[in-house]
Design an enzyme around this catalytic site. Structure first.
Site, PDB file in Angstrom:
ATOM      1  N   ASP A  82       0.863  -1.183   0.000  1.00 23.01           N
ATOM      2  CA  ASP A  82       0.000   0.000   0.000  1.00 23.01           C
ATOM      3  C   ASP A  82       0.904   1.237   0.000  1.00 23.01           C
ATOM      4  O   ASP A  82       2.125   1.125   0.086  1.00 23.01           O
ATOM      5  CB  ASP A  82      -0.958  -0.029   1.190  1.00 23.01           C
ATOM      6  CG  ASP A  82      -0.232  -0.037   2.523  1.00 23.01           C
ATOM      7  OD1 ASP A  82       1.011   0.107   2.527  1.00 23.01           O
ATOM      8  OD2 ASP A  82      -0.899  -0.179   3.552  1.00 23.01           O
ATOM      9  N   SER A  83       0.312   2.415  -0.085  1.00 20.99           N
ATOM     10  CA  SER A  83       1.122   3.638  -0.193  1.00 20.99           C
ATOM     11  C   SER A  83       1.619   4.106   1.158  1.00 20.99           C
ATOM     12  O   SER A  83       2.497   4.945   1.246  1.00 20.99           O
ATOM     13  CB  SER A  83       0.277   4.747  -0.802  1.00 20.99           C
ATOM     14  OG  SER A  83      -0.697   5.162   0.143  1.00 20.99           O
ATOM     15  N   GLY A  84       1.019   3.587   2.211  1.00 22.21           N
ATOM     16  CA  GLY A  84       1.341   4.070   3.551  1.00 22.21           C
ATOM     17  C   GLY A  84       0.369   5.117   4.046  1.00 22.21           C
ATOM     18  O   GLY A  84       0.304   5.405   5.234  1.00 22.21           O
ATOM     19  N   GLY A  85      -0.398   5.696   3.124  1.00 21.66           N
ATOM     20  CA  GLY A  85      -1.308   6.774   3.501  1.00 21.66           C
ATOM     21  C   GLY A  85      -2.328   6.357   4.553  1.00 21.66           C
ATOM     22  O   GLY A  85      -2.567   7.080   5.513  1.00 21.66           O
ATOM     23  N   PHE A  86      -2.882   5.172   4.387  1.00 16.38           N
ATOM     24  CA  PHE A  86      -3.941   4.746   5.300  1.00 16.38           C
ATOM     25  C   PHE A  86      -3.421   4.654   6.747  1.00 16.38           C
ATOM     26  O   PHE A  86      -4.078   5.106   7.684  1.00 16.38           O
ATOM     27  CB  PHE A  86      -4.516   3.396   4.846  1.00 16.38           C
ATOM     28  CG  PHE A  86      -5.752   2.997   5.592  1.00 16.38           C
ATOM     29  CD1 PHE A  86      -6.983   3.519   5.228  1.00 16.38           C
ATOM     30  CD2 PHE A  86      -5.694   2.119   6.661  1.00 16.38           C
ATOM     31  CE1 PHE A  86      -8.133   3.170   5.918  1.00 16.38           C
ATOM     32  CE2 PHE A  86      -6.842   1.758   7.359  1.00 16.38           C
ATOM     33  CZ  PHE A  86      -8.060   2.286   6.986  1.00 16.38           C
TER      34      PHE A  86
ATOM     35  N   ASP B 200      -3.267   8.361  -1.378  1.00 10.70           N
ATOM     36  CA  ASP B 200      -4.647   8.859  -1.460  1.00 10.70           C
ATOM     37  C   ASP B 200      -5.064   9.415  -0.116  1.00 10.70           C
ATOM     38  O   ASP B 200      -4.374   9.223   0.882  1.00 10.70           O
ATOM     39  CB  ASP B 200      -5.612   7.742  -1.896  1.00 10.70           C
ATOM     40  CG  ASP B 200      -5.697   6.632  -0.866  1.00 10.70           C
ATOM     41  OD1 ASP B 200      -4.682   6.397  -0.146  1.00 10.70           O
ATOM     42  OD2 ASP B 200      -6.738   5.977  -0.747  1.00 10.70           O
TER      43      ASP B 200
ATOM     44  N   GLN C 208     -11.519   7.318  -4.715  1.00  9.71           N
ATOM     45  CA  GLN C 208     -12.156   7.735  -3.469  1.00  9.71           C
ATOM     46  C   GLN C 208     -13.486   8.413  -3.805  1.00  9.71           C
ATOM     47  O   GLN C 208     -13.956   8.301  -4.931  1.00  9.71           O
ATOM     48  CB  GLN C 208     -11.221   8.661  -2.683  1.00  9.71           C
ATOM     49  CG  GLN C 208      -9.989   7.943  -2.110  1.00  9.71           C
ATOM     50  CD  GLN C 208     -10.326   7.020  -0.941  1.00  9.71           C
ATOM     51  OE1 GLN C 208     -11.459   6.997  -0.430  1.00  9.71           O
ATOM     52  NE2 GLN C 208      -9.344   6.227  -0.514  1.00  9.71           N
TER      53      GLN C 208
ATOM     54  N   GLY D 295     -11.594   3.643   0.469  1.00  7.05           N
ATOM     55  CA  GLY D 295     -12.618   4.332   1.237  1.00  7.05           C
ATOM     56  C   GLY D 295     -13.794   3.466   1.636  1.00  7.05           C
ATOM     57  O   GLY D 295     -14.836   3.977   2.052  1.00  7.05           O
TER      58      GLY D 295
ATOM     59  N   ASP E  71      -8.332  -7.659   0.216  1.00  7.61           N
ATOM     60  CA  ASP E  71      -7.451  -7.974   1.335  1.00  7.61           C
ATOM     61  C   ASP E  71      -8.174  -7.599   2.605  1.00  7.61           C
ATOM     62  O   ASP E  71      -9.054  -6.736   2.587  1.00  7.61           O
ATOM     63  CB  ASP E  71      -6.152  -7.163   1.269  1.00  7.61           C
ATOM     64  CG  ASP E  71      -6.363  -5.740   1.763  1.00  7.61           C
ATOM     65  OD1 ASP E  71      -6.942  -4.942   1.015  1.00  7.61           O
ATOM     66  OD2 ASP E  71      -5.988  -5.439   2.903  1.00  7.61           O
TER      67      ASP E  71
ATOM     68  N   CYS F 118     -12.411 -28.976   5.910  1.00  2.00           N
ATOM     69  CA  CYS F 118     -11.157 -28.307   5.531  1.00  2.00           C
ATOM     70  C   CYS F 118     -10.008 -29.314   5.542  1.00  2.00           C
ATOM     71  O   CYS F 118      -9.944 -30.179   6.413  1.00  2.00           O
ATOM     72  CB  CYS F 118     -10.880 -27.177   6.512  1.00  2.00           C
ATOM     73  SG  CYS F 118      -9.338 -26.292   6.191  1.00  2.00           S
TER      74      CYS F 118
ATOM     75  N   CYS G  98      -6.706 -28.282   5.575  1.00  2.00           N
ATOM     76  CA  CYS G  98      -5.462 -27.580   5.912  1.00  2.00           C
ATOM     77  C   CYS G  98      -4.667 -28.397   6.927  1.00  2.00           C
ATOM     78  O   CYS G  98      -5.193 -29.333   7.540  1.00  2.00           O
ATOM     79  CB  CYS G  98      -5.753 -26.177   6.462  1.00  2.00           C
ATOM     80  SG  CYS G  98      -6.228 -26.117   8.195  1.00  2.00           S
TER      81      CYS G  98
ATOM     82  N   CYS H 215      -6.384 -28.684  10.373  1.00  4.59           N
ATOM     83  CA  CYS H 215      -7.562 -29.559  10.423  1.00  4.59           C
ATOM     84  C   CYS H 215      -7.181 -31.028  10.187  1.00  4.59           C
ATOM     85  O   CYS H 215      -7.845 -31.923  10.697  1.00  4.59           O
ATOM     86  CB  CYS H 215      -8.608 -29.089   9.421  1.00  4.59           C
ATOM     87  SG  CYS H 215      -9.324 -27.489   9.880  1.00  4.59           S
TER      88      CYS H 215
ATOM     89  N   HIS I 223      -5.440 -22.110   9.452  1.00  8.95           N
ATOM     90  CA  HIS I 223      -6.797 -22.525   9.084  1.00  8.95           C
ATOM     91  C   HIS I 223      -7.611 -21.368   8.497  1.00  8.95           C
ATOM     92  O   HIS I 223      -8.245 -21.521   7.445  1.00  8.95           O
ATOM     93  CB  HIS I 223      -7.558 -23.142  10.258  1.00  8.95           C
ATOM     94  CG  HIS I 223      -9.007 -23.278   9.916  1.00  8.95           C
ATOM     95  ND1 HIS I 223      -9.463 -24.252   9.064  1.00  8.95           N
ATOM     96  CD2 HIS I 223     -10.070 -22.480  10.195  1.00  8.95           C
ATOM     97  CE1 HIS I 223     -10.750 -24.063   8.840  1.00  8.95           C
ATOM     98  NE2 HIS I 223     -11.151 -22.995   9.522  1.00  8.95           N
TER      99      HIS I 223
HETATM  100 ZN   LIG Z   1      -8.522 -26.009   8.321  1.00  3.39          ZN
END
Ligand SMILES: [Zn+2]
Length: 374
Positions: free
Chosen positions: A92-96, A146, A194, A221, A271, A309, A311, A314, A340
């Site tokens: 990210d830009s770091g702005g947030f 931004d 935005q 935003g 994300d 699952c 994974c 699990c 998980h």
């Molecule tokens: Zn799992």
């Protein structure tokens, strides 16, 4: 950076594609695990790649800028080598984080002046300097600086922030193109739309950023406290205004049950810290709904965290063992739970992607809606 659309849902706006990055292909729609400090908390890079099949992760420029610093990372071979992750990275830009973590922010036309939350040192992020920091880190996808207003916000204030975001994107993009010319860098820069929850502002922003002809676009935003339905409406409205042949990234969303909803509205990338943070806090996402692992009912539960699952967690451990580790405050709990939860998110996206490719996304979405995780 090339984005290839492989299939589109005839009923909704969902698309399946491949984003070709300098560090390998990223199959979309994709959920990107968050690796704030160049680590997805508690998970080995080996497990992220081999066990979870993550093709891209996100790292935070603000944190890495302050510590250990971009020049140190470049000296050690760039972010990929530094953290031993040879797949794609988005920064990210770091702005947030400047807006959410640092003290004494002052926003001006030039950029944003802030003090480090670590030691109080003053720093200035400008549209060009945040591009330089990300070029130095060597991420595959960089984000433009931004201004993300809080919610709710007056339309006039949102308009001012949006227009500054456009001016910053233009300045940052021009700088990026010059640097790309000089260095032959293959890194991409995504501008961020935005405009808060005002459709007319979103439309103006999308139109003006579209002129940059960027490799991809983000919808920023969102997830700032607005009702869920509003986020989805604004995401759909904004996505429809962005170029069809470029990836669209909805920043900071969402809950697991929201993943198909955003995809249905034409979003390709997402994300969220939720799967990893909730894991550490004792909340597991499962095919049977949320499991609050500290509950007494799991004290002697020999079943896996999620029977659907496959994974490592699990396949290997019981709910009773995870509960014991959680209650005892053991480090291993966080690792197992995070593995998980991230697998749950990535598997959900893989199922969605598969259903778009096979032409039955609409029924996949209906099935996911009926699970109900609350
Ligand atoms: Zn799992």
């Amino acid at each position: 950076m090339r984005f290839e659309i492989q299939a589109e849902c005839p009923v909704t706006g969902a698309r399946a594609g491949v984003l070709h990055t300098p560090h390998g292909p990223v199959e979309t729609p994709v959920f990107m695990p968050v690796g704030t400090q160049a680590t997805v908390k508690g998970v080995l890079q080996r497990d992220l790649a081999e066990e979870l099949g993550a093709q891209i992760i996100l790292a935070n420029t603000y944190h890495l800028f302050l510590r250990p610093g971009p020049e140190l990372i470049r000296g050690l071979g760039g972010l990929h080598r530094f953290m031993a992750w040879d797949r794609a990275i988005l920064t990210d830009s770091g702005g947030f984080q400047v807006f959410s973590l640092s003290d004494l922010r002052r926003i001006g036309e030039e950029g944003v002046l802030f003090r480090s939350h670590l030691n109080g040192d003053p720093h200035l992020f400008t549209p060009a300097s945040t591009v330089d920091v990300q070029l130095t880190l060597g991420s595959d996808i960089m984000m433009a600086l931004d201004e993300c207003p809080p919610w709710p916000v007056d339309e006039a204030v949102a308009a001012e922030a949006m227009r500054r975001t456009v001016r910053w994107a233009n300045t940052g993009y021009a700088h990026y193109l010059r640097r790309r010319e000089e260095t032959g860098s293959a890194q991409a820069l995504f501008p961020i739309v935005q405009g808060s929850m005002f459709p007319s502002l979103r439309a103006e922003c999308a139109a003006r950023l579209g002129e940059l002809d960027a490799d991809g676009y983000a919808i920023g935003g969102l997830s700032v406290g607005e009702p869920r339905g509003t986020s989805l409406e604004i995401a759909a409205f904004t996505a429809a205004l962005l170029p069809r042949d470029r990836p669209r990234y909805a920043m900071g969303v969402g809950m697991p049950e929201e993943l198909p909803e955003y995809v249905a509205r034409g979003v390709d990338m997402m994300d969220c810290v939720l799967p990893s943070r909730d894991a550490r806090n004792g909340r597991l996402f499962t095919s049977e709904g949320r499991v609050i692992i500290k509950q007494a009912r799991y004290r002697d539960d020999s079943g896996p965290p999620d029977p659907a699952c496959d994974c490592y967690t699990c396949r290997t451990h019981s709910r009773a063992y995870l509960r014991h580790l959680f209650q005892a405050g053991e480090m291993l709990y966080s690792t197992l739970a995070t593995i998980h939860n991230i697998k749950y998110y990535l598997d959900t996206m893989r199922r969605i992607r598969q259903s778009i490719l096979s032409g039955d996304f609409a029924s996949c979405m209906d099935a996911m809606r009926s699970v109900g995780l609350e």
